[in-house]
Motif scaffolding. Sequence first.
Motif, PDB file in Angstrom:
ATOM      1  N   LEU A  69       0.824  -1.212   0.000  1.00 20.73           N
ATOM      2  CA  LEU A  69       0.000   0.000   0.000  1.00 20.73           C
ATOM      3  C   LEU A  69       0.858   1.263   0.000  1.00 20.73           C
ATOM      4  O   LEU A  69       1.828   1.351   0.741  1.00 20.73           O
ATOM      5  CB  LEU A  69      -0.906   0.017   1.236  1.00 20.73           C
ATOM      6  N   PRO A  70       0.495   2.247  -0.815  1.00 26.14           N
ATOM      7  CA  PRO A  70       1.206   3.531  -0.746  1.00 26.14           C
ATOM      8  C   PRO A  70       0.998   4.157   0.631  1.00 26.14           C
ATOM      9  O   PRO A  70      -0.134   4.168   1.137  1.00 26.14           O
ATOM     10  CB  PRO A  70       0.505   4.376  -1.823  1.00 26.14           C
ATOM     11  N   PRO A  71       2.062   4.665   1.265  1.00 23.12           N
ATOM     12  CA  PRO A  71       1.926   5.236   2.611  1.00 23.12           C
ATOM     13  C   PRO A  71       0.838   6.317   2.680  1.00 23.12           C
ATOM     14  O   PRO A  71       0.112   6.393   3.671  1.00 23.12           O
ATOM     15  CB  PRO A  71       3.303   5.849   2.866  1.00 23.12           C
ATOM     16  N   LEU A  72       0.717   7.114   1.615  1.00 16.22           N
ATOM     17  CA  LEU A  72      -0.298   8.172   1.653  1.00 16.22           C
ATOM     18  C   LEU A  72      -1.708   7.577   1.729  1.00 16.22           C
ATOM     19  O   LEU A  72      -2.589   8.136   2.391  1.00 16.22           O
ATOM     20  CB  LEU A  72      -0.157   9.078   0.424  1.00 16.22           C
ATOM     21  N   VAL A  73      -1.907   6.440   1.048  1.00 13.59           N
ATOM     22  CA  VAL A  73      -3.216   5.775   1.105  1.00 13.59           C
ATOM     23  C   VAL A  73      -3.505   5.332   2.540  1.00 13.59           C
ATOM     24  O   VAL A  73      -4.624   5.480   3.042  1.00 13.59           O
ATOM     25  CB  VAL A  73      -3.260   4.574   0.137  1.00 13.59           C
ATOM     26  N   VAL A 102      -4.277   8.468   4.608  1.00 11.82           N
ATOM     27  CA  VAL A 102      -5.618   8.965   4.284  1.00 11.82           C
ATOM     28  C   VAL A 102      -6.686   8.050   4.870  1.00 11.82           C
ATOM     29  O   VAL A 102      -7.689   8.499   5.423  1.00 11.82           O
ATOM     30  CB  VAL A 102      -5.773   9.093   2.747  1.00 11.82           C
ATOM     31  N   PHE A 103      -6.448   6.761   4.787  1.00  6.77           N
ATOM     32  CA  PHE A 103      -7.417   5.811   5.328  1.00  6.77           C
ATOM     33  C   PHE A 103      -7.568   5.987   6.835  1.00  6.77           C
ATOM     34  O   PHE A 103      -8.677   6.045   7.366  1.00  6.77           O
ATOM     35  CB  PHE A 103      -6.998   4.377   4.998  1.00  6.77           C
ATOM     36  N   VAL A 135      -0.442  16.506   4.405  1.00  4.37           N
ATOM     37  CA  VAL A 135      -1.777  16.234   3.873  1.00  4.37           C
ATOM     38  C   VAL A 135      -2.809  16.149   4.998  1.00  4.37           C
ATOM     39  O   VAL A 135      -3.981  16.450   4.811  1.00  4.37           O
ATOM     40  CB  VAL A 135      -1.765  14.929   3.048  1.00  4.37           C
ATOM     41  N   LEU A 178       4.481  13.611   4.094  1.00  7.50           N
ATOM     42  CA  LEU A 178       3.088  13.265   3.830  1.00  7.50           C
ATOM     43  C   LEU A 178       2.172  13.801   4.930  1.00  7.50           C
ATOM     44  O   LEU A 178       0.971  13.960   4.726  1.00  7.50           O
ATOM     45  CB  LEU A 178       2.917  11.748   3.727  1.00  7.50           C
TER      46      LEU A 178
END
Lengths: 248, 235, 226
Positions: B83-87, B90-91, B183, B180
Amino acid sequence: MTQGPVLLSVRGLRKSFGATEVLRGIDLDVHERELVFIIGPSGSGKSTLLRCCNRLEEPSSGSIIVDGTDLMARGTDINLLRRRIGMVFQNFNLYPHMTALGNVMLALRRVLKKPRAEAEEIARAALARVGLADKAANYPTELSGGQQQRVAIARAVALDPKIMLFDEPTSALDPELVGSVLATMRELRESGMTMMVVSHEMGFARAAADRVLFMDQGEIIEQGPPTQIFEDPREARTRAFVQQINRH
Amino acid sequence: MNPASPAAAMTNWQAFLFTFFDAKTMATYAPKIAQGFLLTVELAILIVISGLALGLFLAVVRSFRIRPLNWLIVFAVDLFRALPPLVIIVFFYFGLPVVGLGFEGFTTTWLALTLVLAAFAEEIFWAGILAVPKGQWEAARSTGLGFLGTLGWVVLPQAIRMTIPPLTNRTIAITKGTALGSVVAVAEILSTAQSAMAESANPSPLTLGAIAYIILFVPVVIAGRWIETRFAWKR
Amino acid sequence: METLLDLRDAFFNLDIILRASPILISGFWMTLKLILTVVPLGLLGGLIVALLYTVPSRAVRWPLIVYVDLFRAFPPLVLLVFIYAGLPFAGYEISAFAAVSLGFFLNTSSYYGEILRAGIESIPRGQVEAARSTGLSKWQAMTWVVLPQAVRNVLPDLISNTLEVAKLTSLASVVALPELLFQARQAQSLTFNATPIMAAAIVYFVLLWPLVRLLSRLEHRMIASH
């Protein structure tokens, strides 16, 4: 020769790897102060026999009694027993991240829980015994193969074992380094150590062994004093093997 | 020779300097970005400590070879590597509050990157443990050391040494992920620089932020380079 | 039971998935398009960096080291924001896609370059000498003898970096490029439901898991052979 009490007693030992049976019922008594030398073609099970004697290899069935303690019994603390069974490996297996002294001290400190000073004293004495007092601070990579193997012997001796197992201790060494290791083993033998040796050094066997065992296909085919096994073997398989060795 | 062109170039150059290196704007926002710098460092240190510790712990648990437990570890490790760390951030930040599990941005970023680093570290430590020759286990066991004693005194020191170069690079890459956090409203370097840029309508704070990252990470990348050669394993 | 249903409604809501699927699918295509743009570009840039590094001149090497270390030091998101939000101040309007491509190119070519450089350096000099002795030119020796071996030696690192690049594309959401994560967040904020993000996460996982598995096998083999 007068024989001491039995120190290691093996009865009906069997070991299988999957479908292949490597040991097919071994019975063997090793007496105190005795040097038993094991020969045999590769794949005959001699290393497996040795490795079963401290349960590095788990026997499939049979019993092994070391110094009155049943190696296979449920209640036996295998780690306590193992320090009374020294083992020397073909590839030395020194810990590369520790000095010679550190290698010898580790089990003294962590198994026998000796205080640092006492452990160091014992370790230095063991290193001196194998002629390497001056190499205590060296790392394994800075030592020759022969020196590494002698450190490995010191590592086992320092724990004051009752019996020592040698698994082809000189096979990985350059020919010119074999002598120093054999000399150390000789000295150990003369000090009264009980030893089981798997090796191809027939000269050493002739000079130092009390008894030679010939193994083939997982069984002890023949045993006796070195002169008898090397010069007058009874079994055809033993004769063939000895002749082949002598030719080399 | 046209005397006008050097002068025109000069003005362009000055305009560029004024736009990206405006001293007044920089001076105004330097303290804020310095605060962001400290927060980034704090976040990075926390991630490195907890991520490496969790990764090592999982690798040690895995060495007990308890089947169902190991499947679980492998799945979790694969998940956080894929999984992308940003995903993940965000999750955690926007998804979990739906079921009443809300973390603030700092905790979210820390948790997400810790899990990512732990996943990579577990895999690397485990490969290192497997790479220690069997003879080392046997030698230690033959002197009476138990499983944990052997693991702790003999195997892990060698495994960790072997894994230092890949681990260093991975750790650096993941700590850069602290950016990140911008965000999810963590006031780290990038986020402070961005809001300062919006406030001053000038990109100089962004330049300042970039300089802060250079100060922070160039030494780390160079140190990583050095560690890579220094710890190349010799046997 | 109640909580399980709640969880299902919050994270696996079929109704929402159906409603959001068109924009999620368009986001997925954008993500693929990004990957297929950035990976080849980065590989090409990295190859150029690695080849230039074989030139035995400090005047060539030092700028390369600065380039590689600088863009490896920058968090990719910082680079991206700098390009996307900073360049317009200098008078260059740049589309989100172009900003993302440029930012990731700088970052990715540095990583690929460093990996390929290490690969080329891992090949013994004797290989070049043997190739030259059979009459191959410098470039032929590089193309046919050194590079194929170099790539094989660093294949796990190349795959690992490609995985990282694929994950990197999610950062494009920050500059409003409508890729998978951006679309998922749009859908999530419209519905106040986590299902779209969950769906995006699952898509990323399904897309990248095979790469992770492959990598984990290769890495074990690498460390074990040391």
